[in-house]
Structure formats: structure tokens, C-alpha cells
Design an enzyme around this catalytic site. Structure first.
Site, short mmCIF file in Angstrom:
data_model
loop_
_atom_site.label_atom_id
_atom_site.label_comp_id
_atom_site.label_asym_id
_atom_site.label_seq_id
_atom_site.Cartn_x
_atom_site.Cartn_y
_atom_site.Cartn_z
N HIS A 103 7.14 0.90 1.47
CA HIS A 103 5.83 0.47 0.66
C HIS A 103 5.59 -1.16 0.75
O HIS A 103 5.55 -1.52 1.73
CB HIS A 103 6.79 0.32 -0.97
N GLU A 154 4.31 -1.10 -4.96
CA GLU A 154 5.60 -2.34 -5.89
C GLU A 154 4.40 -2.91 -6.77
O GLU A 154 4.18 -4.28 -5.72
CB GLU A 154 6.16 -2.06 -4.95
N ASN A 158 5.50 -11.33 -13.70
CA ASN A 158 6.20 -12.18 -13.52
C ASN A 158 5.53 -12.01 -15.06
O ASN A 158 4.59 -12.93 -15.54
CB ASN A 158 6.11 -13.17 -13.05
N HIS A 172 -8.23 -5.12 2.16
CA HIS A 172 -8.74 -4.21 1.05
C HIS A 172 -6.96 -2.81 1.49
O HIS A 172 -6.27 -3.11 2.84
CB HIS A 172 -9.18 -3.61 1.01
N GLU A 220 -10.91 0.15 -0.46
CA GLU A 220 -11.50 1.40 0.30
C GLU A 220 -11.65 3.03 0.18
O GLU A 220 -10.45 3.31 0.06
CB GLU A 220 -11.84 1.14 1.52
#
Length: 362
Positions: A103, A154, A158, A172, A220
């Protein structure tokens, strides 16, 4: 709804993150299940220390989404590397290690707003969401399939922080879709921002478009047929492409899938990964002529990669000149073994033991 399709590669030098703090006092790496127990919350590898301490970005806000090397140092020393191997053996082992991109972690200012955009406009699924009020942050995992077999996102929110600096180093994310034009129209209808209208990539025939999510992260869109990995690329800019290729091949065991120079637009790209571009997620590195350093901001955090041995992984990183920022070993309170490192440009990656990762997902 967007159909899942394979990635194509497009090349462009759109100059448009991550921080690791060795002085951070708390951390998390999200590897827990859909119903995470409290003992898993620390696996997020988040940091409450401003990342400006390392890269000169002016910021006093607490940030999460990284690994804490000091808070985990004691635990890291509990388990020692089994048998010291010769350097050549370690680098040879890297080539056969079972590695996969797990991830990518980054920070957003409004979690619900971002989830809405990714699910309604990009066709992703919300895999799980977890709030940690005592640590004042929330995580959300999104993607096109389960975490044990797909590269996923992920997101970290905050409490009270609604904006981050993406910097000029992050490029990107790539998402493969069946119909770029239709996807762009959907995104426009939902109020999304399109920064590059659908059309063939310069010098090629693949249809692409660029859009931005609510926080300004660029995506993209690549027009391709069905693929098992629609979330297909992360593009980062580097100051010395050959140096980076050497590092990722030797330390990370990635394969150089292709390299392309575009002198007309003064940039060169390299695609690296653990499998072909149409079936797996890849890392796209971009070198812009004459640019050797980039501002990494404080928004993008890191990529997590699975490995069969975090100890040998750390050895390999050191052998090829990488910086290990978290020595290999189990995380406090649980036996999940990890190690973290920086590439030659300061981009961070965290390696997670494959068996431990699957146990946590259970």
C-alpha cells in the site's frame, strides 16, 4: 462506475512526499483486519513529529503516516538477524525474495470528502476505516480488491489538520480505466478538477487524462482493457535516474521494465516493479533534465512492500548505500517484523514480513 482495466504508461514531466522523523515519538503502520483490535493500532507507522525537521518545510502541525525509529528501537533489537550472509549472497537473495507492493500512505485534510471522491469518481471500494481518538488520527483503506492481493491506498487524517504541502517531488498516482473520456465526464459532474483533457499521450497512442483529488493529488487515468491491478502506479521524481534504478534493482529487487528518454521535453522516465505493468502496480521514476533535488512537502508518506526477511532486506539496503531508518525487528507488543529505509533521494519505503502481514489481515 468505472470498470477496472490495465495500466498503460504515459510519460510527462508534470513538475508538481513524505517525511521520516528519527525523533518521532509515536508510530503506526496499518496492517490490521477489518475489525482491528487495539493491539494492532500501532502498525500504522505514523509520526506525530513535524516533518519539516528533515526537509526544511515550515510546519508546526503534528503529522502521521510514517515510521518511528526511536520508539521502536528497543523492540527492533529483540530479534537479531539469524545468520550473517556474505554481501553477494544477500544481493542474490533479493532477486528471489517474494516481494509485492502492499500500500501507499499519504495524508488528506478531509477523510470523508476524499473517500467520496475515490469511490464515486474513481470506482474504488472503501475496504476499512479506523479511528484512533487517543492518537487524534483516522485511517481509511481504499482500493479495487482485498489487501492480501491488491495494491491499495492508506489515507491518514490528523485531527484539525485540513491542508498539506504536496511539494514538487511527488508526481501522481495511476489508475487504469476502460473509458477515459467517460470517467472524466463523471468526475466533472461530481465537481472534480480535470487538469488534462482526454487524448493520446505525446509521442504515442494511449489515451490518458489527468485529474486532481480534493487535496490536489494528481491521478493519471490510463485507457486499457481489464487488469487485476487497476491502481497501477506511483510516480516520483528523482535527481539521478541511473542511481535510482541501480538502487531499486539491487536493494529492492525490482525489475527495470522499461526506460524512455524524451529530449524534446527534457525528461527521462523509468518503470520498475515486481511484475508487468498491465498486471501489477509499478513505480515510475521521472528525471527532469538538470533538476537534482525536489521539495517533498509533508503530504506523501511512504510505500509499504512485503518481504520474506526484513533482516536480509535491511542488509541489502545498506550494501547499496541506502539509509535504514528503522532497524529490522518486531513491532512493540506484537511480532510483526518490519524495517524502513530511504532511497538516494530520501523517498521512504517500509518492508513488512509477508507471513506477519497476512496474520494481521486475518
Amino acid at each position: 462506475m468505472v470498470r477496472i482495466i490495465p495500466m498503460a504508461s504515459s510519460i510527462r514531466p508534470s513538475l508538481s512526499s513524505f517525511r521520516f522523523s528519527a525523533a518521532s515519538s509515536r508510530s503506526r503502520l496499518s496492517l490490521s483486519s477489518l475489525n482491528p483490535s487495539p493491539t494492532l493500532s500501532f502498525l500504522h507507522l505514523a509520526s506525530a513529529v513535524p516533518q519539516s525537521h528533515l526537509f526544511g518545510v515550515k510546519s508546526s502541525m503534528p503529522l502521521r503516516g510514517e515510521c518511528n525509529s526511536l520508539a521502536m528501537a528497543a523492540a527492533g533489537n529483540v530479534v537479531q538477524a539469524s545468520t550473517a550472509a556474505a554481501p553477494e549472497d544477500v544481493l542474490e537473495w533479493v532477486k528471489s525474495d517474494k516481494r509485492r507492493l502492499l500500500h501507499v500512505v499519504y495524508r488528506v485534510g478531509d477523510l470523508d470528502r476524499t473517500i467520496k471522491f475515490y469511490t464515486e469518481c474513481l470506482g474504488m471500494k472503501l475496504l476499512r476505516k479506523r479511528d484512533i481518538p487517543e492518537e487524534r488520527y483516522t485511517n481509511a483503506f481504499l482500493g479495487y480488491g482485498p489487501e492480501d492481493s491488491h495494491f491499495v491506498i492508506e489515507l491518514t487524517y490528523n485531527y484539525g489538520v485540513d491542508k498539506y504541502d504536496i511539494g514538487s517531488g511527488f508526481g501522481h498516482f495511476g489508475v487504469a480505466v476502460e473509458d477515459v473520456a467517460k470517467t472524466v465526464e463523471l468526475i466533472k459532474a461530481k465537481g472534480g478538477k480535470v487538469t488534462r483533457e482526454p487524448g493520446p499521450v505525446k509521442g504515442g497512442s494511449t489515451v490518458i487524462a489527468f485529474v486532481e483529488d480534493p487535496d490536489g493529488y494528481k491521478f493519471e487515468l490510463l485507457e486499457r482493457g481489464p487488469t487485476p491491478e487497476p491502481f497501477c502506479q506511483v510516480m516520483l521524481r528523482v535527481g539521478d535516474l541511473d542511481r535510482s534504478i541501480n538502487f531499486y534493482e539491487k536493494a529492492f529487487g525490482m525489475e527495470l521494465l522499461r526506460k524512455r528518454d524524451n529530449p524534446e521535453y527534457k525528461y527521462t522516465i523509468a518503470m520498475l516493479g515486481y511484475g508487468p505493468e498491465d498486471k501489477s502496480a509499478v513505480l515510475e521514476l521521472t528525471y527532469n533534465y538538470g533538476v537534482t533535488e525536489y521539495d517533498k512537502g509533508n503530504a506523501y508518506a511512504q510505500i509499504a512492500i512485503g518481504t520474506d526477511d526484513v533482516y536480509k532486506t535491511a542488509e541489502a539496503v545498506k550494501l547499496v548505500g541506502g539509509k535504514v531508518t528503522r532497524e529490522p525487528g518486531p513491532l512493540p507488543g506484537i511480532n510483526t517484523k518490519i524495517t524502513a529505509c530511504l532511497d538516494p533521494d530520501g523517498w521512504k519505503s517500509v518492508f513488512v514480513d509477508n507471513v506477519d502481514f497476512l496474520k494481521e489481515l486475518e
